[in-house]
Design an enzyme around this catalytic site. Structure first.
Site, PDB file in Angstrom:
ATOM      1  N   ARG A  49      31.655  33.238 -47.450  1.00 50.11           N
ATOM      2  CA  ARG A  49      32.179  31.968 -46.928  1.00 50.11           C
ATOM      3  C   ARG A  49      33.690  31.920 -47.117  1.00 50.11           C
ATOM      4  O   ARG A  49      34.417  31.465 -46.251  1.00 50.11           O
ATOM      5  CB  ARG A  49      31.505  30.766 -47.617  1.00 50.11           C
ATOM      6  CG  ARG A  49      32.204  29.451 -47.303  1.00 50.11           C
ATOM      7  CD  ARG A  49      31.390  28.205 -47.597  1.00 50.11           C
ATOM      8  NE  ARG A  49      30.554  28.276 -48.774  1.00 50.11           N
ATOM      9  CZ  ARG A  49      30.999  28.284 -50.049  1.00 50.11           C
ATOM     10  NH1 ARG A  49      32.285  28.200 -50.314  1.00 50.11           N
ATOM     11  NH2 ARG A  49      30.148  28.369 -51.044  1.00 50.11           N
ATOM     12  N   TYR A 102      37.663  16.513 -24.259  1.00 50.62           N
ATOM     13  CA  TYR A 102      36.252  16.898 -24.314  1.00 50.62           C
ATOM     14  C   TYR A 102      35.434  15.763 -24.953  1.00 50.62           C
ATOM     15  O   TYR A 102      35.834  15.188 -25.967  1.00 50.62           O
ATOM     16  CB  TYR A 102      36.125  18.203 -25.118  1.00 50.62           C
ATOM     17  CG  TYR A 102      34.700  18.571 -25.428  1.00 50.62           C
ATOM     18  CD1 TYR A 102      33.749  18.693 -24.413  1.00 50.62           C
ATOM     19  CD2 TYR A 102      34.285  18.787 -26.741  1.00 50.62           C
ATOM     20  CE1 TYR A 102      32.433  19.010 -24.700  1.00 50.62           C
ATOM     21  CE2 TYR A 102      32.970  19.117 -27.029  1.00 50.62           C
ATOM     22  CZ  TYR A 102      32.049  19.222 -25.996  1.00 50.62           C
ATOM     23  OH  TYR A 102      30.754  19.547 -26.287  1.00 50.62           O
ATOM     24  N   ASP A 174      44.960  21.383 -28.379  1.00 52.62           N
ATOM     25  CA  ASP A 174      43.701  22.069 -28.095  1.00 52.62           C
ATOM     26  C   ASP A 174      43.986  22.953 -26.880  1.00 52.62           C
ATOM     27  O   ASP A 174      44.139  22.472 -25.764  1.00 52.62           O
ATOM     28  CB  ASP A 174      42.592  21.039 -27.812  1.00 52.62           C
ATOM     29  CG  ASP A 174      41.248  21.710 -27.588  1.00 52.62           C
ATOM     30  OD1 ASP A 174      41.232  22.860 -27.091  1.00 52.62           O
ATOM     31  OD2 ASP A 174      40.214  21.082 -27.874  1.00 52.62           O
ATOM     32  N   LYS A 199      34.797  29.678 -25.453  1.00 54.42           N
ATOM     33  CA  LYS A 199      35.220  29.683 -24.048  1.00 54.42           C
ATOM     34  C   LYS A 199      35.969  30.982 -23.710  1.00 54.42           C
ATOM     35  O   LYS A 199      35.387  32.034 -23.775  1.00 54.42           O
ATOM     36  CB  LYS A 199      36.026  28.411 -23.782  1.00 54.42           C
ATOM     37  CG  LYS A 199      35.373  27.127 -24.362  1.00 54.42           C
ATOM     38  CD  LYS A 199      34.066  26.831 -23.691  1.00 54.42           C
ATOM     39  CE  LYS A 199      33.151  25.809 -24.338  1.00 54.42           C
ATOM     40  NZ  LYS A 199      33.605  24.863 -25.316  1.00 54.42           N
TER      41      LYS A 199
HETATM   42  O1  P1T Z   1      31.618  23.598 -28.242  1.00 53.27           O
HETATM   43  P1  P1T Z   1      32.590  23.926 -29.333  1.00 53.27           P
HETATM   44  O2  P1T Z   1      32.829  25.401 -29.531  1.00 53.27           O
HETATM   45  O3  P1T Z   1      32.267  23.220 -30.620  1.00 53.27           O
HETATM   46  O4  P1T Z   1      34.018  23.385 -28.854  1.00 53.27           O
HETATM   47  C1  P1T Z   1      34.274  22.031 -28.595  1.00 53.27           C
HETATM   48  C2  P1T Z   1      35.388  21.907 -27.590  1.00 53.27           C
HETATM   49  C3  P1T Z   1      36.673  21.643 -28.037  1.00 53.27           C
HETATM   50  N1  P1T Z   1      37.708  21.511 -27.189  1.00 53.27           N
HETATM   51  C4  P1T Z   1      37.529  21.625 -25.855  1.00 53.27           C
HETATM   52  C5  P1T Z   1      38.692  21.449 -24.938  1.00 53.27           C
HETATM   53  C6  P1T Z   1      36.263  21.893 -25.337  1.00 53.27           C
HETATM   54  O5  P1T Z   1      36.129  22.006 -24.008  1.00 53.27           O
HETATM   55  C7  P1T Z   1      35.155  22.036 -26.219  1.00 53.27           C
HETATM   56  C8  P1T Z   1      33.768  22.277 -25.720  1.00 53.27           C
HETATM   57  N2  P1T Z   1      33.604  22.006 -24.370  1.00 53.27           N
HETATM   58  C9  P1T Z   1      32.479  22.188 -23.640  1.00 53.27           C
HETATM   59  C10 P1T Z   1      31.314  22.613 -24.159  1.00 53.27           C
HETATM   60  C11 P1T Z   1      32.585  21.840 -22.207  1.00 53.27           C
HETATM   61  O6  P1T Z   1      31.725  22.248 -21.395  1.00 53.27           O
HETATM   62  O7  P1T Z   1      33.576  21.186 -21.862  1.00 53.27           O
END
Ligand code: P1T
Length: 380
Positions: A49, A102, A174, A199
């Site tokens: 961790r 998001y 972000d 992503k």
């Molecule tokens: O899903 P996660 O890895 O926890 O990330 C969250 C997140 C944070 N910031 C942005 C700009 C994001 O688009 C996302 C996650 N977004 C999607 C799952 C979506 O389809 O927009």
């Protein structure tokens, strides 16, 4: 490593051949703990961790890509976001956040941290004057998405980071939608770049992950402490998948950008489409800013279809190559209706997304096939 070009860093930063065996690719150190020669005497790793060599390689690589001093990897984008808030804010502090983010970010701010005393308000970050006017004495952090999810609005990172710095406020970007290929917020003065590594960084829709990069040592130490103390870390295999994705980030982003521009132009011409949002289009209201602060415009395109929610639903049900799914940034094309899917949590708020907005994550398939698919889905 900082002397090398971006594509070279993506393949080599933190990824020297394994010193023990010569393995060219960083091994998946699938272990939870590390032997100690004596109490507290070890080779830099104690418990996974706190640190794991596969994760360390990813953290070094992502820091090199964002041109930052320190990288941290997380189990998801939201685990990264949670760590930022836990590490840098306390009850009574305020986060000034963009008014298009998001849905999960909005949910985290309003349904997890709000009743713990960490308050957020939302402002149109495409205008730095509005951002300046919305700052409060207790604002500690400005939270930007640029391009935003799903409207693809831009924020002038340099202008906002500079007004924030004057007031001793930190700026977080972000950078999920742009990826570090297309935009490097730290170079523009931001303090923190954050990613959903799920992503573009991972790039193949096969892993959930998050990442943070900063060059501010104090911020890094606070984040690193909470990364270990709260424990939202990725496992070695997930770290390895993101690391493998990074190697092809440059070529993938080039093709995502080329395909997205072609899709945006096609949609612009289509009579069933009312409006197209893509920062690479000269018609995008902030195209000049995009040209200044981005290096390529990434693969996300949104559009408003004529006929509202029913027409949008019919379009996303009608595609065959574009898969109806949440998420983005993979090599395959995805399509969705944010109002009912990724942004369901902002329904009823000021951030509500109209039912007629369709979001496309344009993949790297043959562009003729993608356009033919959209053509048939739009029914012409
Ligand atoms: O899903 P996660 O890895 O926890 O990330 C969250 C997140 C944070 N910031 C942005 C700009 C994001 O688009 C996302 C996650 N977004 C999607 C799952 C979506 O389809 O927009």
């Amino acid at each position: 490593m900082h002397d090398y070009g971006f594509a070279t860093r993506a393949i080599h930063a933190g990824q020297d051949p394994d010193p023990a065996t010569g393995a060219v690719i960083v091994p998946i150190y699938q272990t939870s703990t590390f032997a100690q020669e004596d109490i507290g005497v070890h080779k830099g790793y104690e418990y996974a961790r706190s640190g794991n060599p596969t994760r360390s390689a990813l953290e070094t690589a992502i820091a090199a890509l964002e041109n930052g001093a320190y990288g941290l990897a997380f189990a998801s984008g939201l685990a990264a976001e949670t760590t930022v808030i836990l590490a840098l804010l306390k009850s009574g502090d305020h986060i000034l956040c963009g008014d298009d983010v998001y849905g999960g970010t909005y949910r985290l701010l309003m349904r997890v941290f709000d009743d713990k005393g960490i308050k957020a308000s939302f402002v149109d970050t495409s205008d730095p004057n509005k951002v300046a006017a919305a700052l409060r004495p207790e604002t500690r952090l400005i939270w930007l998405e640029t391009p935003t999810n799903p409207w693809l609005k831009l924020a002038d990172i340099a202008a906002i980071a500079s007004l924030a710095r004057e007031r001793d406020v930190l700026t977080l970007v972000d950078n999920t939608f742009a990826s570090p290929t297309c935009q490097r917020p730290l170079e523009l003065g931001a303090d923190i770049a954050l990613h959903s590594a799920t992503k573009y960084l991972g790039g193949h829709s096969d892993v959930v992950g998050g990442a943070i990069v900063t060059s501010n040592q104090d911020v890094y130490e606070r984040l690193k402490f909470v990364q270990n103390a709260a424990g939202g870390v990725p496992g070695p295999f997930d770290s390895w998948l993101v690391l493998r994705g990074l190697k092809t980030l440059s070529v993938r982003m080039r093709q995502h950008g080329e395909n997205a521009l072609a899709v945006a132009r096609f949609l612009q011409e289509h009579p069933a489409v009312e409006r197209v949002m893509y920062p690479g289009l000269p018609e995008h209201p902030q195209h000049q800013l995009a040209r200044r602060q981005m290096h390529g415009y990434s693969g996300m395109v949104s559009c408003i279809v004529r006929g509202g929610e029913a027409a949008a639903r019919s379009m996303v049900r009608g595609t065959r190559l574009f898969t109806l799914a949440e998420s983005l940034g993979g090599v395959e094309s995805l399509i969705e209706v944010p109002a009912a899917m990724t942004h369901a949590s902002v329904a009823g708020s000021d951030l509500e997304v109209p039912g007629g907005l369709v979001r496309l994550s344009v993949g790297i398939e043959d562009i003729d096939d993608l356009i033919a698919d959209l053509q048939q889905a739009l029914g012409s």
